[in-house]
Scaffold this motif. Structure first.
Motif, PDB file in Angstrom:
ATOM      1  N   ASP A 116      48.735  32.423  33.361  1.00  0.00           N
ATOM      2  CA  ASP A 116      47.830  32.566  34.402  1.00  0.00           C
ATOM      3  C   ASP A 116      47.352  33.928  34.288  1.00  0.00           C
ATOM      4  OD1 ASP A 116      46.800  32.632  36.864  1.00  0.00           O
ATOM      5  OD2 ASP A 116      48.502  32.038  37.843  1.00  0.00           O
ATOM      6  N   GLN A 118      45.793  35.381  36.520  1.00  0.00           N
ATOM      7  CA  GLN A 118      46.121  36.071  38.000  1.00  0.00           C
ATOM      8  C   GLN A 118      47.244  37.068  37.771  1.00  0.00           C
ATOM      9  OE1 GLN A 118      44.457  34.420  41.747  1.00  0.00           O
ATOM     10  NE2 GLN A 118      46.803  33.966  42.139  1.00  0.00           N
ATOM     11  N   LEU A 119      48.159  36.673  37.019  1.00  0.00           N
ATOM     12  CA  LEU A 119      49.583  37.448  37.031  1.00  0.00           C
ATOM     13  C   LEU A 119      49.112  38.603  36.295  1.00  0.00           C
ATOM     14  CD1 LEU A 119      52.145  34.610  36.090  1.00  0.00           C
ATOM     15  CD2 LEU A 119      51.579  35.649  38.221  1.00  0.00           C
ATOM     16  N   GLN A 121      46.433  40.122  36.194  1.00  0.00           N
ATOM     17  CA  GLN A 121      45.626  41.008  37.103  1.00  0.00           C
ATOM     18  C   GLN A 121      46.449  41.654  38.287  1.00  0.00           C
ATOM     19  OE1 GLN A 121      42.105  38.644  38.773  1.00  0.00           O
ATOM     20  NE2 GLN A 121      41.043  39.011  36.990  1.00  0.00           N
ATOM     21  N   ALA A 122      47.484  40.809  38.582  1.00  0.00           N
ATOM     22  CA  ALA A 122      48.485  41.576  39.659  1.00  0.00           C
ATOM     23  C   ALA A 122      49.015  42.715  39.124  1.00  0.00           C
ATOM     24  CB  ALA A 122      49.483  40.392  40.144  1.00  0.00           C
ATOM     25  N   ARG A 124      47.887  44.739  36.734  1.00  0.00           N
ATOM     26  CA  ARG A 124      47.005  45.577  36.741  1.00  0.00           C
ATOM     27  C   ARG A 124      46.498  46.352  37.970  1.00  0.00           C
ATOM     28  NH1 ARG A 124      43.732  41.648  33.492  1.00  0.00           N
ATOM     29  NH2 ARG A 124      44.323  42.131  31.343  1.00  0.00           N
ATOM     30  N   VAL A 125      46.552  45.717  38.921  1.00  0.00           N
ATOM     31  CA  VAL A 125      46.438  46.425  40.235  1.00  0.00           C
ATOM     32  C   VAL A 125      47.518  47.318  40.655  1.00  0.00           C
ATOM     33  CG1 VAL A 125      46.034  45.727  42.813  1.00  0.00           C
ATOM     34  CG2 VAL A 125      44.913  44.437  40.926  1.00  0.00           C
ATOM     35  N   LEU A 126      48.781  46.739  40.146  1.00  0.00           N
ATOM     36  CA  LEU A 126      49.963  47.546  40.490  1.00  0.00           C
ATOM     37  C   LEU A 126      50.301  48.828  39.664  1.00  0.00           C
ATOM     38  CD1 LEU A 126      52.520  44.589  40.799  1.00  0.00           C
ATOM     39  CD2 LEU A 126      51.748  46.202  42.621  1.00  0.00           C
ATOM     40  N   GLY A 127      49.053  49.141  38.613  1.00  0.00           N
ATOM     41  CA  GLY A 127      48.935  50.192  37.981  1.00  0.00           C
ATOM     42  C   GLY A 127      49.303  50.258  36.548  1.00  0.00           C
ATOM     43  N   ILE A 128      49.898  48.880  36.084  1.00  0.00           N
ATOM     44  CA  ILE A 128      50.464  48.886  34.695  1.00  0.00           C
ATOM     45  C   ILE A 128      49.337  49.053  33.587  1.00  0.00           C
ATOM     46  CG2 ILE A 128      52.015  47.491  33.178  1.00  0.00           C
ATOM     47  CD1 ILE A 128      53.311  48.646  35.943  1.00  0.00           C
TER      48      ILE A 128
ATOM     49  N   LYS B  46      37.804  41.160  45.007  1.00  0.00           N
ATOM     50  CA  LYS B  46      38.193  41.505  43.441  1.00  0.00           C
ATOM     51  C   LYS B  46      37.157  42.523  43.167  1.00  0.00           C
ATOM     52  CE  LYS B  46      40.146  37.377  41.404  1.00  0.00           C
ATOM     53  NZ  LYS B  46      39.959  36.163  42.292  1.00  0.00           N
ATOM     54  N   ALA B  49      39.092  45.588  44.231  1.00  0.00           N
ATOM     55  CA  ALA B  49      40.343  45.962  43.397  1.00  0.00           C
ATOM     56  C   ALA B  49      39.825  46.228  41.930  1.00  0.00           C
ATOM     57  CB  ALA B  49      41.193  44.833  43.504  1.00  0.00           C
ATOM     58  N   LEU B  51      38.873  43.953  39.732  1.00  0.00           N
ATOM     59  CA  LEU B  51      39.142  42.797  39.177  1.00  0.00           C
ATOM     60  C   LEU B  51      37.807  42.014  38.736  1.00  0.00           C
ATOM     61  CD1 LEU B  51      42.057  41.622  40.827  1.00  0.00           C
ATOM     62  CD2 LEU B  51      42.130  42.695  38.745  1.00  0.00           C
ATOM     63  N   PRO B  77      41.300  48.985  37.553  1.00  0.00           N
ATOM     64  CA  PRO B  77      42.114  48.602  38.515  1.00  0.00           C
ATOM     65  C   PRO B  77      43.353  49.338  38.776  1.00  0.00           C
ATOM     66  CG  PRO B  77      41.925  46.533  36.940  1.00  0.00           C
ATOM     67  CD  PRO B  77      40.841  47.950  36.616  1.00  0.00           C
ATOM     68  N   GLN B  78      43.710  49.676  37.468  1.00  0.00           N
ATOM     69  CA  GLN B  78      45.129  50.393  37.369  1.00  0.00           C
ATOM     70  C   GLN B  78      45.114  52.051  38.353  1.00  0.00           C
ATOM     71  OE1 GLN B  78      43.965  48.988  34.794  1.00  0.00           O
ATOM     72  NE2 GLN B  78      45.692  48.149  33.426  1.00  0.00           N
ATOM     73  N   TYR B  84      47.244  44.519  46.574  1.00  0.00           N
ATOM     74  CA  TYR B  84      46.514  43.248  46.420  1.00  0.00           C
ATOM     75  C   TYR B  84      47.387  42.063  46.793  1.00  0.00           C
ATOM     76  CZ  TYR B  84      42.568  40.195  45.309  1.00  0.00           C
ATOM     77  OH  TYR B  84      41.510  39.580  45.250  1.00  0.00           O
ATOM     78  N   PHE B  86      47.539  38.274  46.711  1.00  0.00           N
ATOM     79  CA  PHE B  86      46.933  37.086  46.203  1.00  0.00           C
ATOM     80  C   PHE B  86      47.049  35.826  46.815  1.00  0.00           C
ATOM     81  CE2 PHE B  86      47.007  40.076  42.561  1.00  0.00           C
ATOM     82  CZ  PHE B  86      45.763  39.699  41.805  1.00  0.00           C
ATOM     83  N   ALA B  90      50.934  35.192  43.419  1.00  0.00           N
ATOM     84  CA  ALA B  90      50.964  35.747  42.107  1.00  0.00           C
ATOM     85  C   ALA B  90      52.290  36.358  41.782  1.00  0.00           C
ATOM     86  CB  ALA B  90      49.806  36.561  41.631  1.00  0.00           C
TER      87      ALA B  90
END
Lengths: 223, 236
Positions: A116, A118-119, A121-122, A124-128, B46, B49, B51, B77-78, B84, B86, B90
């Motif tokens: 998925d 989206q996982l 993306q999640a 990435r948003v968390l900074g990884i 998105k 963020a 995305l 995004p990082q 975020y 979802f 997610a």
């Protein structure tokens, strides 16, 4: 009987190395084909799948043309480094890798495509960073599918006959694998040796298939 | 916290083209973007963020330019430091609740072990009453627990803003009201700016200090009352 055990040893060594190489290349290529969009992607997939359907002897011939003493790559290796791959166990590894590789990258590509997005993306948003996203999210989620392919590749590499015989020959104690040894034993009328070799091969393949079946039920059964 | 969005994006699917053209500027801490499904709400979120990359325009959050096509700025995004949530949360299915919440706190190539403790993670486990589930996996949780886990994961690193994509759509009505009150209280306590997108007018009533209505990819003229759109939608 010594010859049977040395053939088993060579087989495991060759299949093990071929599987390890297939794993690294298969995961890389599978990920590339699943995620990157570039012209010729489908062609690359088809060419890399070809060893699954082509007669192993044809593959063996291609390999001889490529890495043989007078081959494109083989000639260069011989002249530059003095390396010769023909009639060596390393040559057998190359033959087994070419045959086993599609069995890793095909399921790897499918497994990566099933993750998925989206996982990721999640994450990435968390900074990884991207490399962390791959090793902490993508690979763990695709791992079962990849591992099932790896076990099948190992079984296939273990049973490799045609391409191996053409590239590495059948030198007892050096390049003679189980499957080649069976052929030699039957040709020489050594039924007792052949029986032992066949039994060993069957047990090893059975164990590998059972392990693969436990990892991805359904996927193997439908093949 | 100032949020400024001025973006355009064209998406093609088959023969249909979708044009997103969003302008929004506010100093509010509680922003709701309201609109029916397919109006471009998720795309807008998105874009904030990182995305989704707009064709052109700019996005600024609290004085930091996140995206500006003219100046060639497009933060990954990082580096945007936003939380975020979802729509279906997610959560990482292969990690426990504790590992999920602490995911962004750990660097490196490997996930922290399930035993590894972190002060901030412990705080959120306690605050959201998730301690008994700390070692469970997301598919073993109830809807409310899942949402709390996802919220904790987003908040643990102190984001500059919290982005919420239809946060209550996956919950049943009774739980929805409770989680709405919980988020309301949480936002007031943390004072974290939030952008919430929804097609539920109850969300607008609770969180909408600033409300923007999105329809067919466009924000209705800023300043106009949304009630007409709300009424219209309720009649559908």
């Amino acid at each position: 009987m010594d010859m049977a055990w040395s053939a088993l040893g060579i087989s495991l060594k060759v299949a093990g190395c071929a599987t390890a190489i297939s794993l690294v290349l298969g995961v890389g290529v599978g990920f590339l084909l699943a995620r990157a969009h570039f012209p010729g992607r489908d062609l690359l997939d088809t060419v890399l799948t070809l060893p699954m359907v082509m007669p192993p002897t044809v593959l063996g011939y291609y390999l001889l043309v490529l890495i043989g003493r007078r081959g494109w790559l083989g000639g260069w290796l011989q002249e530059t480094f003095g390396i010769n791959l023909i009639f060596t166990w390393q040559g057998a590894v190359i033959a087994a890798t070419v045959v086993a590789f599609p069995l890793v990258f095909k399921p790897a590509r499918a497994a990566f495509e099933a993750v998925d997005g989206q996982l990721e993306q999640a994450a990435r948003v968390l900074g990884i960073p991207e490399i962390g996203v791959f090793f902490r999210v993508t690979l763990p989620l695709a791992w079962r599918g990849i591992l099932a392919g790896v076990l099948l590749a190992f079984a296939r590499a273990l049973g490799e006959f045609g391409a191996t015989l053409m590239v590495a020959g059948s030198i007892p104690g050096k390049t003679q694998t189980l499957s080649v040894a069976v052929y030699e034993a039957v040709q020489a009328g050594q039924d007792e040796v052949a029986n032992v070799l066949v039994l060993i091969t069957s047990v090893v393949c059975l164990v590998v298939l059972m392990a693969a079946g436990r990892l991805a039920p359904g996927r193997i059964a439908s093949k | 916290m100032e949020l400024e969005i001025d973006i355009r994006k064209t998406l093609r699917s088959g023969k249909r083209n979708f044009h997103l053209d969003v302008r929004l500027r506010t100093h509010s801490r509680r922003i709701v973007i309201y609109g029916p499904s397919g109006s471009g709400k998720s795309l807008t979120l998105k874009a904030i963020a990182g995305l989704m990359r707009p064709d052109d325009g700019c996005i600024r959050l609290g004085g930091v330019t996140l995206f500006d096509s003219a100046a060639g700025v497009d933060l990954a995004p990082q580096s945007r430091q936003v939380g975020y949530l979802f729509q279906d949360y997610a959560l990482f299915p292969h990690l426990t609740v504790r590992q999920n919440i602490g995911f962004g706190l750990a660097g490196g190539w490997r996930n922290p072990s399930p035993e590894r403790r972190h002060e901030a993670v412990d705080y959120w486990l306690e605050a959201f009453k998730l301690e008994p589930m700390a070692h469970q996996f997301p598919d073993e949780l109830s809807g409310g627990q899942r949402q709390r886990t996802a919220l904790a994961r987003a908040l643990v690193a102190h984001p500059r803003a919290l982005l919420l994509d239809e946060p209550f759509a996956a919950l049943d009505p009774a739980l929805r009201a409770r989680m709405r009150a919980e988020l309301d209280e949480l936002q007031r306590r943390l004072e974290v700016p939030m952008v919430l997108i929804t097609h539920d007018e109850d969300d607008v009533a609770v969180f909408g200090d600033h409300v923007s209505c999105l329809r067919d990819g466009r924000i209705a003229d800023p300043g106009t009352d949304c009630s007409e759109a709300l009424l219209h939608d309720a009649a559908d």
